[in-house]
Write a protein that holds these residues in place. Structure first.
Motif, PDB file in Angstrom:
ATOM      1  N   LYS A   1      -0.929  25.991   7.017  1.00  0.00           N
ATOM      2  CA  LYS A   1      -0.527  26.501   6.322  1.00  0.00           C
ATOM      3  C   LYS A   1      -0.736  25.922   4.708  1.00  0.00           C
ATOM      4  O   LYS A   1      -0.239  24.951   4.499  1.00  0.00           O
ATOM      5  CB  LYS A   1       1.169  27.225   5.708  1.00  0.00           C
ATOM      6  CG  LYS A   1       0.708  28.132   4.941  1.00  0.00           C
ATOM      7  CD  LYS A   1       2.427  27.672   3.991  1.00  0.00           C
ATOM      8  CE  LYS A   1       2.102  28.640   2.636  1.00  0.00           C
ATOM      9  NZ  LYS A   1       2.746  28.003   1.669  1.00  0.00           N
TER      10      LYS A   1
ATOM     11  N   GLY B   1       6.623  33.450  -1.587  1.00  0.00           N
ATOM     12  CA  GLY B   1       6.972  32.259  -0.621  1.00  0.00           C
ATOM     13  C   GLY B   1       6.794  32.599   0.187  1.00  0.00           C
ATOM     14  O   GLY B   1       6.350  31.804   1.195  1.00  0.00           O
TER      15      GLY B   1
ATOM     16  N   ASP C   1       4.629  30.664   3.963  1.00  0.00           N
ATOM     17  CA  ASP C   1       5.884  29.874   4.831  1.00  0.00           C
ATOM     18  C   ASP C   1       5.934  30.618   6.455  1.00  0.00           C
ATOM     19  O   ASP C   1       5.784  29.868   6.988  1.00  0.00           O
ATOM     20  CB  ASP C   1       6.215  28.920   3.890  1.00  0.00           C
ATOM     21  CG  ASP C   1       6.323  28.844   3.157  1.00  0.00           C
ATOM     22  OD1 ASP C   1       5.643  28.070   2.884  1.00  0.00           O
ATOM     23  OD2 ASP C   1       7.347  28.187   2.042  1.00  0.00           O
TER      24      ASP C   1
ATOM     25  N   LYS D   1      13.220  24.984  -3.005  1.00  0.00           N
ATOM     26  CA  LYS D   1      12.406  26.335  -3.037  1.00  0.00           C
ATOM     27  C   LYS D   1      10.190  25.701  -1.988  1.00  0.00           C
ATOM     28  O   LYS D   1       9.495  26.372  -1.703  1.00  0.00           O
ATOM     29  CB  LYS D   1      11.026  25.845  -4.526  1.00  0.00           C
ATOM     30  CG  LYS D   1      10.135  26.895  -4.254  1.00  0.00           C
ATOM     31  CD  LYS D   1       9.896  26.586  -6.071  1.00  0.00           C
ATOM     32  CE  LYS D   1       8.626  27.881  -6.474  1.00  0.00           C
ATOM     33  NZ  LYS D   1       7.322  27.458  -6.561  1.00  0.00           N
TER      34      LYS D   1
HETATM   35 MG    MG Z   1       6.050  27.728  -1.395  1.00  0.00          MG
END
Ligand code: MG
Ligand code: ADP
Ligand code: ASP
Length: 437
Positions: A5, A193, A196, A251
């Protein structure tokens, strides 16, 4: 098979995309999960806000800016004229699909989804132009949530398997992170986010040998580099340690992305796209280092205290309180109790009109807003004493609202006012890690 990723900054410029192509050229069989080009999700968020405030003309202008940015990006990246023209048409039709006239009912998730659609189209066409063979597969055909808004693992397994089988002569699959469908088949996402999470969910579904998360820093650091100087990479974390750090605000990892791979023991490797040879961090079952490993902070927390003499020597009181939170689907992060009061923390919300009256039927209720959970992660076996005193010595100058110790052997959580966060992170950095690195 590996799942690889790349986050927004790793595909943020044409130069970075060229670097990504070089990195993946070394692998055999792989699914490459991409985020949107850095800044795009924020820009699309702004676009939905303009639509919501009925500023359609401004919104259209903003959408054109997003489209032009992606077209310029492609022009800098791709030399082959025909491939570039095909790509420009694609970019135009993707952005047009969410233009104001078509958005009678504003569907924010459908709008946000175009960020990842655009970045994967660009990358796929770039690979085509340099004759690096790949297939572009739509995450919307296999990533889905169930009726509880959780990933639908059975659906994901069945449908990614079908896709891979149909294209069994291909070794490199490109897909979008973050986006999925909901139980009704509408476009949804895994929150900010979320790329992930896509990667680890896919890794579990295809039984990958490894997941790699490539970003703009050399692995998980011991403290939040956005707020503290002199942080350093932690080379090895257990799944539990990484899960605590991700959940409590580091994060670099999506809050729940560690969970899908634990059962199958698939390692997660974090790597720096700008420095592919740097070691990064490996997250796997066990670590050799039994110590304090890292600190993270989660903001936007409120503490709720319920005080009641009915708690004295009573049983069932806590169950009744927790049932109220369950009813409103509000997750609790920290809990501490005394004989006459219980304090819990939840994510801060303005909407307390339902919760508050129900809690008040059990006692006096007090709130503390603008709180931050400082989470210290490591391997804190009860037999290895001294951790708590080292932590509290370094925080002795700050007021502490709550403490949670012993809930797991990997986490000590401390609740403080958000104004004290940077001070707490810095003090702990000096006191716990100085001299270690
Ligand atoms: Mg991220
Ligand atoms: P991506 O766009 O690749 O998903 P993110 O911005 O989501 O990247 O995550 C990487 C960033 O996370 C780093 O640049 C860093 O500022 C931040 N970060 C916060 N806590 C940590 C930590 N403990 N270790 C490393 N990075 C962290
Ligand atoms: N593009 C999304 C975001 O900016 C998801 C991701 O980066 O993984 O939050």
């Amino acid at each position: 098979m590996k799942v690889i990723k790349f986050g927004g900054s790793s595909v943020g410029t044409p130069e970075m995309m060229i670097q990504v192509a070089k990195i993946i050229a070394k692998n055999d069989k792989q699914i490459v999960v991409l985020s949107a080009v850095q800044g795009t999700t924020d820009s699309l968020n702004k676009y939905t806000q303009l639509l919501e405030s009925h500023k359609n003309r401004e919104a259209l202008h903003w959408l054109l800016t997003i489209e032009n940015k992606h077209i310029e990006f492609s022009q800098q990246l791709i030399n082959d004229t025909q491939i570039r023209l095909d790509l420009e048409k694609k970019i135009h039709s993707i952005t047009q699909s969410v233009k104001p006239a078509n958005e009678i009912i504003i569907n924010k998730k459908r709008i946000l989804a175009i960020g990842e659609k655009l970045s994967t189209e660009i990358f796929y066409h770039y690979l085509l132009s340099i004759q690096q063979h790949s297939s572009l597969i739509s995450a919307l055909s296999f990533m889905r949530k169930d009726e509880n808004d959780e990933p639908d693992h059975a659906f994901i397994l069945e449908n990614i398997s079908k896709v891979l089988l149909q294209l069994n002569n291909c070794n490199t699959f490109i897909t979008q992170g973050f986006i999925c469908k909901n139980k009704n088949g509408e476009i949804d996402n895994f929150e900010r986010g979320g790329g992930d999470y896509t990667a680890t969910l896919l890794a579990a579904a295809v039984n990958a040998e490894e997941v790699q998360i490539w970003t703009d820093i050399d692995g998980v650091h011991n403290n939040d580099p956005r707020f503290v100087d002199n942080t350093f990479p932690v080379r090895e974390l257990s799944y539990n340690e990484a899960a605590e750090l991700a959940y409590f605000g580091a994060k670099i990892l999506h809050p729940t992305c560690v969970f899908p791979v634990i059962e199958k023991k698939i390692p997660i490797r974090l790597k720096n796209t700008k420095q592919p040879d740097a070691k990064g961090t490996i997250i796997h079952r066990q670590t050799s280092n039994k110590n304090i490993k890292a600190i993270a902070a989660k903001d936007n927390i409120m503490a709720i205290k319920i005080r009641s003499s009915r708690m004295l020597n009573a049983y069932g009181f806590l169950r009744q309180i927790f049932e109220i939170f369950e009813k409103y689907k509000i997750p609790i992060d920290m809990i501490t109790t005394s004989e006459v009061a219980v304090s819990v923390t939840i994510e801060q919300t303005e909407n307390l009109s339902d919760l508050l009256p129900e809690l008040q039927t059990y006692g006096e209720v007090e709130f503390d807003k603008n709180q931050t959970i400082i989470c210290i992660v490591g391997d804190f076996l009860a037999s290895n004493h001294g951790y708590a005193s080292r932590i509290f010595t370094n925080l002795r100058h700050l007021p502490i609202r709550m403490v949670s110790y012993g809930g797991s052997k990997n986490n000590i959580s401390i609740l403080i006012h958000t104004d004290d966060k940077i001070n707490a992170l810095e003090s702990l950095n000096k006191g716990l890690f100085q001299g270690i690195h």
